[in-house]
Design a protein around this motif. Sequence first.
Motif, PDB file in Angstrom:
ATOM      1  N   LYS A   1       0.834  -1.200   0.000  1.00 17.20           N
ATOM      2  CA  LYS A   1       0.000   0.000   0.000  1.00 17.20           C
ATOM      3  C   LYS A   1       0.868   1.249   0.000  1.00 17.20           C
ATOM      4  O   LYS A   1       0.570   2.233  -0.685  1.00 17.20           O
TER       5      LYS A   1
ATOM      6  N   THR B   1       2.189   1.704  -3.420  1.00 12.92           N
ATOM      7  CA  THR B   1       1.101   2.153  -4.294  1.00 12.92           C
ATOM      8  C   THR B   1       0.931   3.661  -4.213  1.00 12.92           C
ATOM      9  O   THR B   1       0.803   4.350  -5.238  1.00 12.92           O
ATOM     10  N   TYR B   2       0.959   4.188  -2.995  1.00 16.13           N
ATOM     11  CA  TYR B   2       0.862   5.641  -2.840  1.00 16.13           C
ATOM     12  C   TYR B   2       2.117   6.322  -3.391  1.00 16.13           C
ATOM     13  O   TYR B   2       2.052   7.436  -3.902  1.00 16.13           O
TER      14      TYR B   2
ATOM     15  N   VAL C   1       1.554   7.019  -6.941  1.00 12.61           N
ATOM     16  CA  VAL C   1       0.643   8.153  -7.140  1.00 12.61           C
ATOM     17  C   VAL C   1       1.371   9.475  -6.929  1.00 12.61           C
ATOM     18  O   VAL C   1       1.170  10.450  -7.663  1.00 12.61           O
ATOM     19  N   LEU C   2       2.248   9.508  -5.929  1.00  8.73           N
ATOM     20  CA  LEU C   2       2.880  10.756  -5.525  1.00  8.73           C
ATOM     21  C   LEU C   2       4.143  11.092  -6.315  1.00  8.73           C
ATOM     22  O   LEU C   2       4.670  12.202  -6.176  1.00  8.73           O
TER      23      LEU C   2
ATOM     24  N   THR D   1      -2.745  15.126   0.041  1.00  9.88           N
ATOM     25  CA  THR D   1      -1.692  14.250   0.545  1.00  9.88           C
ATOM     26  C   THR D   1      -1.612  14.308   2.072  1.00  9.88           C
ATOM     27  O   THR D   1      -1.462  13.281   2.738  1.00  9.88           O
TER      28      THR D   1
ATOM     29  N   THR E   1      -4.558  12.366   3.415  1.00 14.84           N
ATOM     30  CA  THR E   1      -4.499  10.941   3.091  1.00 14.84           C
ATOM     31  C   THR E   1      -3.455  10.219   3.923  1.00 14.84           C
ATOM     32  O   THR E   1      -3.702   9.129   4.456  1.00 14.84           O
ATOM     33  N   LEU E   2      -2.266  10.791   4.055  1.00 15.65           N
ATOM     34  CA  LEU E   2      -1.221  10.126   4.825  1.00 15.65           C
ATOM     35  C   LEU E   2      -1.563  10.072   6.312  1.00 15.65           C
ATOM     36  O   LEU E   2      -1.165   9.139   7.010  1.00 15.65           O
TER      37      LEU E   2
ATOM     38  N   GLU F   1      -4.245   7.125   6.312  1.00 19.94           N
ATOM     39  CA  GLU F   1      -3.758   5.805   5.930  1.00 19.94           C
ATOM     40  C   GLU F   1      -2.602   5.320   6.785  1.00 19.94           C
ATOM     41  O   GLU F   1      -2.480   4.127   7.072  1.00 19.94           O
TER      42      GLU F   1
ATOM     43  N   ALA G   1       5.958  12.097   1.970  1.00 21.86           N
ATOM     44  CA  ALA G   1       5.495  12.035   0.583  1.00 21.86           C
ATOM     45  C   ALA G   1       6.647  12.254  -0.393  1.00 21.86           C
ATOM     46  O   ALA G   1       6.774  11.543  -1.400  1.00 21.86           O
TER      47      ALA G   1
ATOM     48  N   ALA H   1      -2.949   1.992  -7.904  1.00 18.95           N
ATOM     49  CA  ALA H   1      -2.466   3.377  -7.889  1.00 18.95           C
ATOM     50  C   ALA H   1      -3.291   4.254  -8.826  1.00 18.95           C
ATOM     51  O   ALA H   1      -3.605   5.409  -8.506  1.00 18.95           O
TER      52      ALA H   1
ATOM     53  N   ILE I   1      -6.503   5.324  -7.242  1.00 20.11           N
ATOM     54  CA  ILE I   1      -6.298   6.408  -6.271  1.00 20.11           C
ATOM     55  C   ILE I   1      -6.085   7.727  -6.996  1.00 20.11           C
ATOM     56  O   ILE I   1      -6.603   8.778  -6.601  1.00 20.11           O
TER      57      ILE I   1
END
Length: 987
Positions: A234, A237-238, A241-242, A279, A282-283, A286, A299, A332, A335
Amino acid sequence: MSADATAAGLVVPVVSRQDLAEDLKRLYESPREHHLFAYYGTGSEDAVDLPNAARVTVVPVRSELELRMKLPLLDDDARVAFLVPFKGEVPLDLQARFALNGRVRRIRADARLRRIFGVKDLDDEVHGSALAQYLLDQGAPTMAVRENVSRLTPAGMWDAYFQHTWRVTWAGDPTAAAALGWAVRDGHGPAFAKAMAEGLGAAAREEWLGYLEVRLPALGRTLWETWERGEAEKLLTYGMVLEPFAETFAAAADEADAGGSGGNGTNSATLTKPEVTWTRMTLKAEFGVEDPASAFRLAARLARATDGALRYASTRDSERDTAWLRTLLAAADAIAADPALAHGVSQSRRLPRAWAKRLDTLGAALESAAKSASAAQKRGPDASRSGLEAADVEAVHRALRGLEEHHAYLHAKGVVQRAEMAARLVAWLAARPELERLGGLTPSSDAEALARWYADEGGYVDRARRYARGPAVDALGRGAQAVVAVADGAREELDRRFAEGLAAWLEAGKRSTQLVPIESALDSVAVPFLQANEEHRLLVLLMDGMAWAQAVELLESLGEQGSAWGPLAWHRLKSGRLGEGFYPSVIASQPTLTNVSRAAFFAGKPIDDGKLPPTDLDVRRFRDHKGIGKFFEGADTPTLLLRSDGHTPGGSASEAALNLVADPNARVVGIVINAIDSSLKGDAQQVQRWDVKAFRSLEDLLTKARDARRSILLASDHGHVPSDRLTSMPRSTDGGARWRQWGGPSDELAEGEILLRGKHVWTPKGAEGVVLLTDDAKRYGGSATAGEHGGATLAEVVAPCVLIGASVNADEAEGPDAATRVMGAHAPSWWLFDVRDKVRPSSVPPPPVDKSKKKRGAKAPEGQLSLVGVVPPEPPPPAAAQTAPADDALRAVRALGQSEEFRARAKGEDEAKLLRAVDFLIAQNGAARAAAFASALGELPFRVGGVVSRMQGVLNVDGYAVLRFDRQNDQVYLDRNKLNELFEVNV
């Protein structure tokens, strides 16, 4: 640890067998009267074999009472090491039976640690380490640190522990990419968390997390805790995205720190960006990161580590890796669908939606370019070049480069090929070099100019049209189809003008210094080559039905072989050049039928009118060819193998064919390969790639020819048009799919038909002439084959005829026989997206020159000639008035060519090639793929390393990397700023 000791609140160390063995060995170095020993600690029942004391039994006891119960009998000479939970001495009444007067021995912690890790010394910090206490408590086995390390440090201890116990290979020197890559592939996190949940284990775990916070700031603790939960994927995966926002998050972290707790209440433009707000929230949700600045640093670190982590996590199972990565990318991408990320996620080099966006961008650029070109086309053929400007080509090329930067580029081969070919068509539509050659003084001038252009460049146009064509169901498809439609219209006009010029050329008796009739091909190409050197040997390899579109694809593939093949320099020498093109412009017989044109090729003379001649007589025709026959003596004659003798039933080269090619006594041999012509009878739904592997027999024939030092005449009897655009039209007289008999004066011609008649045109018995189709959009009848031939288009009439040879040495010298020097296949400049000399250039100023820099290196000798002749003034004269192949104008590097520093350093080198290389790389914004660089210089791709190395000797002054070759990425780079500074020029 014993139950009694636990109740008393004591921490009794675990003593391992290795610890006991080392201590007992030292004790038995001296003679002993008593053989019972007491050691402070606990452990398991065991036995230790000593070289000087036989076997010592290890007996753990939980109390003094249990010690008394397990003592051996007085007359028993047993050797026993008791592990006791108390310090000092054994009870007074037992001391006489024990060695050392009953003193309880303690194995020192530092000695145990040295033994565990196989070192001589310990850092002071190791003694107080929670991990050291945990390992001593657990009675850890040997876990040696890395080689050649004699002193144990905390980092080395963690490294050895994790490597031995948890298979972690990066712990001692962690990097974000290695840690993240390992975590997503390792599934032991929950087991580690359970093992280290309490006591000394919990203390050691917390110590490790603190270590990670220092060595992997912002990422370490979150990464480890995520791994312990089994959720590291996970986190990656982020990271995907970042990735595009790494720099934004770094700036946000700095601004958040500067603004106080999280930067709340600030007016920072960065902190208010939607992706930054998303971000932070979300962080927190999560991964539990509460502090905004910490979230932004996490991030940024995560984004920068993702690429390396994916490489670290890859296995050698490509199928498994592909499936795993596809799953991650899907997660990803889902998201990344959040609208807050829309602004930057399109810049991702990994996400599927970013790939789709890049395809859409290219599609829009193609469609825009097509509209400009179409508008010009409607104004007439002579205005076509003015429809596109350099900016149009640059926009398309820039969007294409955007595809190259995305990871999907390497896998989406079909889409990428279509995109590249459509982009190249845009470059051609912008350049249109053939238009400069049209409108000569004679009726046949257009045929001569266009045949030469087609042999040099037209095959690339038709190859691009074929691969760019497809459905228009998305932005890329619509853009590509729009470009193809414009290109089709331009090609139809060229085919029409060629057909009219061809009729005039035939009526004039085939008189031309530019065109080679098919019946003269062997006498014009093969015979002079064989006469030039008695060592020359030749395989005439006739690829039945091969058009130039297939020839350029095959030549490209040949140049990429391990033993690369390419055109011979013979075609560029005065003695071998035919006309002004790079290759001979060979004109097939009319109609362009195998029975007629192939027969004329092998016979060396036109075929008589009447019935179609049988192809099996080609063996006799080649045998009786007068020009070829001169190279045989006595009863020996030229040998030609057709399909039945030259190939096995399965299509491989026959033994007879391989022996024929290897025969050192035969100066020239011939083999026919029917694969292309046969494929035309197949289903149009099949897509055929015409590379080396498309022919079962070709690789073996090439190998035999190379070993026999035999060059190859790669020839065709005629080309063909694919069925891509063919629509049916009625035929009023007998004939074929692309031609028919002329019915006489009352037989009116339809649009797209041309009448050919006279002694230079094969005519069926009873007919006065033949009618041929002049475009690639029509066929007579409705047969749904893959392609047809017989008509008067450039693709059907201009037959490839190229001498090629094998090159096995990347740095091979010119040698005494310049004719057999192997070159790279010629590619037009627009194919490489260089259209500067054809359209209005963009106004991008060159980088400034620092005039304060002093000159480096030697000055040019007095009297050295200027390179003005190498870099001609602008603009160049019309191509029709030049001798081909002519160098590009190279105007962008005129100053470099006149630089004293350059001329002095380039002495003895090929200055024109150096300038051409610099000019090409400038046109490519300083970076080009090795294959494109090789093509621009007329070199084989595998020679690029050697070519760049020699050029670096001139351009890389004082060790500065002006020019470099990145072999791993297969790219050649030019640093324009350094070039200008070192040579004091302004290019």
